[in-house]
Design an enzyme around this catalytic site. Structure first.
Site, short mmCIF file in Angstrom:
data_model
loop_
_atom_site.label_atom_id
_atom_site.label_comp_id
_atom_site.label_asym_id
_atom_site.label_seq_id
_atom_site.Cartn_x
_atom_site.Cartn_y
_atom_site.Cartn_z
N ARG A 87 -29.89 -147.12 14.89
CA ARG A 87 -29.25 -147.67 13.66
C ARG A 87 -27.83 -148.12 13.98
O ARG A 87 -27.35 -149.12 13.46
CB ARG A 87 -29.26 -146.61 12.54
CG ARG A 87 -28.46 -147.04 11.32
CD ARG A 87 -28.83 -146.33 10.03
NE ARG A 87 -28.96 -144.90 10.14
CZ ARG A 87 -27.97 -144.04 10.37
NH1 ARG A 87 -26.73 -144.48 10.52
NH2 ARG A 87 -28.21 -142.75 10.44
N TYR A 139 -30.55 -171.27 -3.02
CA TYR A 139 -31.82 -170.57 -2.79
C TYR A 139 -32.00 -169.49 -3.88
O TYR A 139 -31.05 -168.77 -4.22
CB TYR A 139 -31.84 -169.95 -1.38
CG TYR A 139 -32.92 -168.93 -1.25
CD1 TYR A 139 -34.23 -169.24 -1.59
CD2 TYR A 139 -32.65 -167.62 -0.86
CE1 TYR A 139 -35.23 -168.29 -1.53
CE2 TYR A 139 -33.64 -166.67 -0.79
CZ TYR A 139 -34.93 -167.02 -1.13
OH TYR A 139 -35.92 -166.08 -1.10
N ASP A 213 -24.02 -170.40 4.12
CA ASP A 213 -25.42 -170.13 4.46
C ASP A 213 -25.91 -171.35 5.25
O ASP A 213 -26.07 -172.44 4.71
CB ASP A 213 -26.23 -169.97 3.16
CG ASP A 213 -27.71 -169.72 3.42
OD1 ASP A 213 -28.20 -170.05 4.52
OD2 ASP A 213 -28.39 -169.21 2.51
N LYS A 238 -36.24 -168.24 9.68
CA LYS A 238 -36.53 -169.68 9.65
C LYS A 238 -36.41 -170.30 11.06
O LYS A 238 -37.12 -169.89 11.96
CB LYS A 238 -35.59 -170.36 8.65
CG LYS A 238 -35.47 -169.63 7.29
CD LYS A 238 -36.67 -169.85 6.43
CE LYS A 238 -36.55 -169.39 5.00
NZ LYS A 238 -36.03 -168.06 4.72
C1 PLP Z 1 -31.17 -171.00 2.25
C2 PLP Z 1 -31.74 -169.61 2.38
N1 PLP Z 1 -30.89 -168.59 2.59
C3 PLP Z 1 -31.33 -167.33 2.73
C4 PLP Z 1 -32.68 -167.03 2.64
C5 PLP Z 1 -33.10 -165.60 2.76
O1 PLP Z 1 -33.71 -165.34 3.99
P1 PLP Z 1 -34.81 -164.20 4.21
O2 PLP Z 1 -36.06 -164.65 3.56
O3 PLP Z 1 -34.88 -164.09 5.69
O4 PLP Z 1 -34.29 -162.98 3.54
C6 PLP Z 1 -33.59 -168.06 2.43
C7 PLP Z 1 -35.05 -167.84 2.33
O5 PLP Z 1 -35.60 -166.82 2.15
C8 PLP Z 1 -33.11 -169.38 2.28
O6 PLP Z 1 -33.91 -170.40 2.04
N1 LIG Z 2 -41.16 -164.14 -3.13
C1 LIG Z 2 -40.00 -164.45 -2.35
C2 LIG Z 2 -39.92 -165.93 -2.13
C3 LIG Z 2 -39.26 -166.24 -0.83
S1 LIG Z 2 -38.72 -167.91 -0.68
C4 LIG Z 2 -38.39 -168.08 1.03
C5 LIG Z 2 -37.52 -169.21 1.42
N2 LIG Z 2 -36.14 -168.93 1.28
C6 LIG Z 2 -37.81 -170.52 0.78
O1 LIG Z 2 -36.88 -171.19 0.29
O2 LIG Z 2 -38.95 -170.92 0.79
C7 LIG Z 2 -38.79 -163.98 -3.11
O3 LIG Z 2 -38.90 -163.62 -4.26
O4 LIG Z 2 -37.69 -163.91 -2.53
#
Ligand code: PLP
Ligand SMILES: N[C@@H](CCSC[C@H](N)C(=O)O)C(=O)O
Length: 444
Positions: A87, A139, A213, A238
């Protein structure tokens, strides 16, 4: 890399003079210096730096071993060895973090269990009463976490149009602790002027942190720290990993005090990336350049195909994007996510469901191409009223382009458009029906 159980007297002495301590007074795990330190050697092109690593593995392993161990034995009852507990620090994770620091142009990088985990670590820098300024196209998960902080932690959140730097400066005050930016925004692909906003923010309040981000572009296409950001984070789920086989998040900065504070949270809460996922992320990063080049080239062809057939396409690689010049003043590429509208939610559903090669899935950055309806899927956590206020078209289709053959992707999309009734077919080909004149156009 691997160490024997017994340390040489010199190493023991070095451990005793370990001066860096965390906020609790504990010795910090290994230094956040890049794995392939740049000092004294030429900096190679990014494609080379992505694959080039140096490590001191005792057997010369060319791929970082997975230190699948929760604990590390100590050589004395005082502890003090480089690692004690995963950790707090793990050699596989450290190797990854040093490599990430190098490619993100940072002095410190931290790897955690997801992109949202990264934002959680960053937002723990906030205190009740602090104010955050962020975008109105974000997002969905980011919006959800900020709403939680607003409702439960006394953090004030301003959602403004970050595509206009003045909208940000209008709300900056001495209470502003953070300006949180995404560019291109997810899913409306709007562009945010990071240098102008960072400059204005720092001028107005030198303590405010500009956080970016960078998930949409990755360090392959943009280094926000080089253009004014204080902290950059991204979802390693991603492009960085590229195969949708792990969840990961990365954070990078150039301020050691900030880095130590965020490391403290990671150790205190236990959200550091596991050894196995650190290994997979490290492996993924090595192919980032070739994946991104192919994905981007495919995305460009698909964006042109859709636009030439009459669809309203949002993609910063197209000259028609209203912020094309701004995007290219900051970034080295347009990325591989684009969105388009059809003017009709049911029609969009039929298109998405008629594709075969395109997987109906959230997320992006994978080698496989994906299709989704953000308002129903990735951004469903933003309530319908807010989506409407933010003019998010419910019929929006998002395409996240992979590395397949572009011709196959276009054929599959063409067939789906025809099958769904989205186009008028003539002897010369086909053309989109008129998209509702009232629906929002991509705007700055
Ligand atoms: C622009 C953006 N930032 C952050 C996240 C969060 O990443 P994670 O799904 O790995 O938690 C996502 C998608 O999930 C995203 O599309
Ligand atoms: N059920 C998930 C959805 C994740 S979306 C993942 C990604 N960032 C995208 O833009 O497609 C949630 O509730 O977070």
């Amino acid at each position: 890399m691997a160490t024997s159980n017994r340390l040489s007297p010199a190493s023991q002495a070095a451990n005793k003079v370990f001066t860096r301590v965390d906020l609790d007074g504990h010795a910090l795990p290994p230094s956040p210096a890049p794995s392939s330190p740049l000092s004294g050697r030429k900096r190679y092109a990014l494609a080379t730096e992505l694959v080039y690593t140096e490590s001191k593995d005792q057997y010369g392993a060319s791929s970082i071993p997975i230190y699948q161990s929760a604990t590390f034995k100590q050589t004395s009852s005082n502890g003090g060895n480089e690692y004690d507990y995963t950790r707090s620090g793990n050699p596989t994770r450290t190797h990854l973090e040093r490599h990430l620091a190098k490619i993100m142009n940072a002095t410190r990088a931290l790897a955690v269990g997801s992109g949202m985990g990264a934002l959680d670590v960053i937002t723990r820098l906030l205190k009740p009463g602090d104010e955050v300024i962020t975008g109105d196209d974000l997002y969905g998960g980011t919006h959800r976490l900020l709403t939680y902080l607003k409702n439960n932690q006394g953090v004030v959140v301003h959602h403004v149009d970050t595509t206009n730097a003045d909208s940000v400066t209008e709300v900056i005050s001495d209470k502003t602790a953070m300006v949180l930016l995404e560019t291109p925004t997810n899913p409306l692909i709007k562009i945010v002027d990071i240098p102008s906003i960072a400059r204005a923010t720092h001028e107005a309040n030198s303590k405010a942190l500009v956080v970016v981000d960078n998930t949409m572009l990755s360090p392959m296409l943009l280094n926000p720290l080089d253009i004014g950001a204080d902290i950059v984070y991204e979802s390693g789920t991603k492009y960085l990993s590229g195969h949708h086989d792990i969840m990961a998040g990365v954070i990078a900065c150039n301020d050691s005090e900030l880095g130590d504070k965020m490391y403290f949270t990671i150790n205190a809460t236990g959200c550091g990336l596991s050894p196995n996922d650190s290994f997979l992320l490290m492996r993924g990063v090595k192919t980032l350049a070739i994946r991104m080049e192919k994905q981007q080239a495919n995305a460009h062809q698909i964006a042109e195909f859709l636009e030439s057939h009459g669809f309203r396409v949002r993609y910063p690689g197209l000259k028609s994007h209203p912020q094309y010049d701004l995007h290219w003043s900051m970034a080295r590429g347009a990325g591989a996510v684009l969105s388009f509208e059809t003017g009709d939610v049911a029609l969009s559903e039929r298109i998405v469901e008629a594709t075969r090669l395109w997987g109906i899935s959230v997320s992006f950055g994978c080698v496989n191409s994906l299709i989704s309806m953000p308002c129903r899927m990735s951004h469903a956590s933003i309530d319908a009223k807010t989506r409407q206020e933010r003019q998010m078209p419910e019929d929006l289709i998002r395409l996240c382009v992979g590395i397949e053959d572009a011709g196959d992707l276009i054929d599959d999309l063409s067939r789906a458009l025809v099958q769904a009734g989205a186009v008028t077919v003539t002897l010369d080909g086909f053309h989109a029906h008129d998209v509702d004149a009232d629906s929002e156009t991509p705007s700055a």
